[in-house]
Design an enzyme around this catalytic site. Structure first.
Site, PDB file in Angstrom:
ATOM      1  N   HIS A  78      14.890 -11.521  52.749  1.00 23.61           N
ATOM      2  CA  HIS A  78      15.245 -11.943  51.384  1.00 23.61           C
ATOM      3  C   HIS A  78      16.203 -10.964  50.723  1.00 23.61           C
ATOM      4  CE1 HIS A  78      12.550  -9.169  49.088  1.00 23.61           C
ATOM      5  NE2 HIS A  78      11.718  -9.305  50.113  1.00 23.61           N
ATOM      6  N   ASP A  80      16.723 -10.701  47.213  1.00 21.53           N
ATOM      7  CA  ASP A  80      16.396 -10.201  45.873  1.00 21.53           C
ATOM      8  C   ASP A  80      15.538  -8.947  45.931  1.00 21.53           C
ATOM      9  OD1 ASP A  80      14.190 -11.817  46.809  1.00 21.53           O
ATOM     10  OD2 ASP A  80      13.383 -11.795  44.774  1.00 21.53           O
ATOM     11  N   GLU A 172      12.360 -14.226  46.589  1.00 23.57           N
ATOM     12  CA  GLU A 172      11.074 -13.995  47.252  1.00 23.57           C
ATOM     13  C   GLU A 172      10.140 -13.178  46.375  1.00 23.57           C
ATOM     14  OE1 GLU A 172       8.145 -11.795  49.806  1.00 23.57           O
ATOM     15  OE2 GLU A 172       9.695 -11.028  48.470  1.00 23.57           O
ATOM     16  N   HIS A 377       9.437  -1.304  45.556  1.00 25.75           N
ATOM     17  CA  HIS A 377       9.387  -1.722  44.154  1.00 25.75           C
ATOM     18  C   HIS A 377       9.454  -0.584  43.144  1.00 25.75           C
ATOM     19  CE1 HIS A 377       7.286  -5.833  45.189  1.00 25.75           C
ATOM     20  NE2 HIS A 377       8.313  -5.551  45.980  1.00 25.75           N
TER      21      HIS A 377
END
Length: 402
Positions: A78, A80, A172, A377
């Site tokens: 993914h 993103d 995602e 993250h």
């Protein structure tokens, strides 16, 4: 271009998704990277390399002579990055790690005492941030690895392989990565997402997941004359949350234990909102958690009046273990590919999700593989150059399997 060069290029694209957006993809900036990837696939000679209207990138590497009958195998990552940390102006740098703490900046230090796995990184080259943004290894490391493996096969037609399908997806991180995925058009019999962490990881079991939105309606009046009249939406929202099991939160759970996670709360005396994610590996326990939320809403509506609490539950993805039970050859092949490069594979239940979960439910068996990325993250996210290089070799082995 090697895997590191590609990775360093891709992470400079700001591709954060937006969970509050109603468009597909959720942010137009994801299409900027998507178009660049489609052009790169086309330059490598892949068939019909393109980005569709929803921001999905597809391309197909034709089978070599004599391998046309081998079932098409897919590889997916993914584009993103998570909305939970800044994703613009990423400034990656490569350090040779020799042990100890990693100082990203004076205010952001990755301490060896807190991240014990750093001990395994001694002697490796790590791509880190400057401590002000996330890195984007989740999942641009996966993109770089897939692209590098495909480029190698395209440049070496003497290496036999079946037809390879490639896809790079948007959104995602906000649970919408497969909403517009063209499974029939993708044309693969099975696939792997490359979206994991530590090298050697094979994931084929994940959380069942739902999002819960709670809206509480109150009645406001001047505090000086509020007795027996005011009904504070904020206080009732706090009451709602207090009725959930206090130990059933991420900070107190691990392994196969599920949880309720309050990710956002806002409001005033008139209106308050609570936003949860609900997770459990066991479907029965997952349904029990959703029913608990319904029961709390019903109780408070009975206590304070109909319409006081509105609850919206939305399933996001499901545990793919059941769907992969008849396709364990995918796991066996991945185990063999890891062992071929001297890495002992390990399988863990994902305390999260992957595009592969919903794709498996849509008829495309799709376990998840590692990338060599860590601490996703957040500003302490990093990737191991050596593990990314190893993953390219793993993917090449899988792409050449009969």
């Amino acid at each position: 271009m090697n895997v590191l060069d590609r990775f360093l290029k891709y992470v400079t694209f700001d591709t954060q998704s937006d969970e509050y957006s109603t468009t597909a993809p959720s942010t137009e900036k994801q299409k900027v990277l998507g178009q660049a990837l489609a052009e790169e696939l086309a330059a490598l000679g892949l068939e019909n390399a393109h980005m569709d209207e929803f921001g999905y990138v597809y391309g197909w590497l034709p089978a070599t002579a004599g391998r046309e009958s081998v079932p098409t195998l897919g590889f997916i990552a993914h584009m993103d990055t998570a909305p939970s940390a800044p994703g613009a102006n990423v400034k990656p740098r490569v350090i040779h790690y020799e042990g100890g703490d990693v100082v990203l900046n004076p205010d952001m230090v990755m301490r060896e005492s807190e991240f014990s796995f750093l001990g395994r990184m001694v002697g490796q080259d790590l791509v880190v941030t400057d401590g002000t943004t996330l890195l984007g290894a989740d999942d641009k490391a996966g993109i770089a690895e897939i692209m590098t493996a495909v480029a190698h096969l395209a440049a070496h037609p003497e290496l036999p392989h079946g037809r390879i399908a490639v896809a790079f997806t948007p959104d995602e991180e906000i649970g919408r990565g497969t909403d517009h995925f063209d499974v029939p058009g993708f044309g693969a019999t099975a696939a792997y997402t490359v979206d994991g962490g530590t090298i050697g990881g094979i994931e084929y079991e994940n959380f069942n997941a739902a999002a819960a939105a709670v809206t509480v309606h109150g009645f406001n009046i001047h505090p000086g004359s509020a007795k027996n009249k005011m009904r504070s939406a904020i206080l009732m929202a706090i009451e709602f949350n207090s009725m959930l099991p206090p130990a059933m939160i991420p900070a107190h759970t691990e392994g196969f234990e599920g949880f309720f996670h309050l990710g956002h709360m806002a409001g005033d005396e008139t209106t308050a909102t609570l936003e949860y994610i609900v997770r459990d590996h066991d479907m029965a326990k997952f349904e029990e958690k959703k029913e608990m939320l319904r029961d709390i809403a019903a109780y408070l509506n009975k206590k304070y009046g109909a319409g006081t609490v509105e609850l919206e539950l939305r399933d996001q993805y499901f545990n793919m273990k059941k769907e992969l039970a008849g396709h364990m050859y995918l796991i066996d092949r991945a185990n063999e590919a890891y062992r071929k490069i001297g890495v002992e594979p390990h399988s863990v239940a994902i305390r999260g999700g992957t595009d592969g979960a919903m794709l498996s439910y849509k008829g495309l068996p799709c376990p998840n593989l590692s990338t060599g990325g860590y601490n996703a993250h957040g500003p302490m996210e990093f990737a191991s150059v050596q593990e990314m290089e190893q993953m390219v070799q793993v993917l090449l082995t899988l792409m050449q399997a009969e």
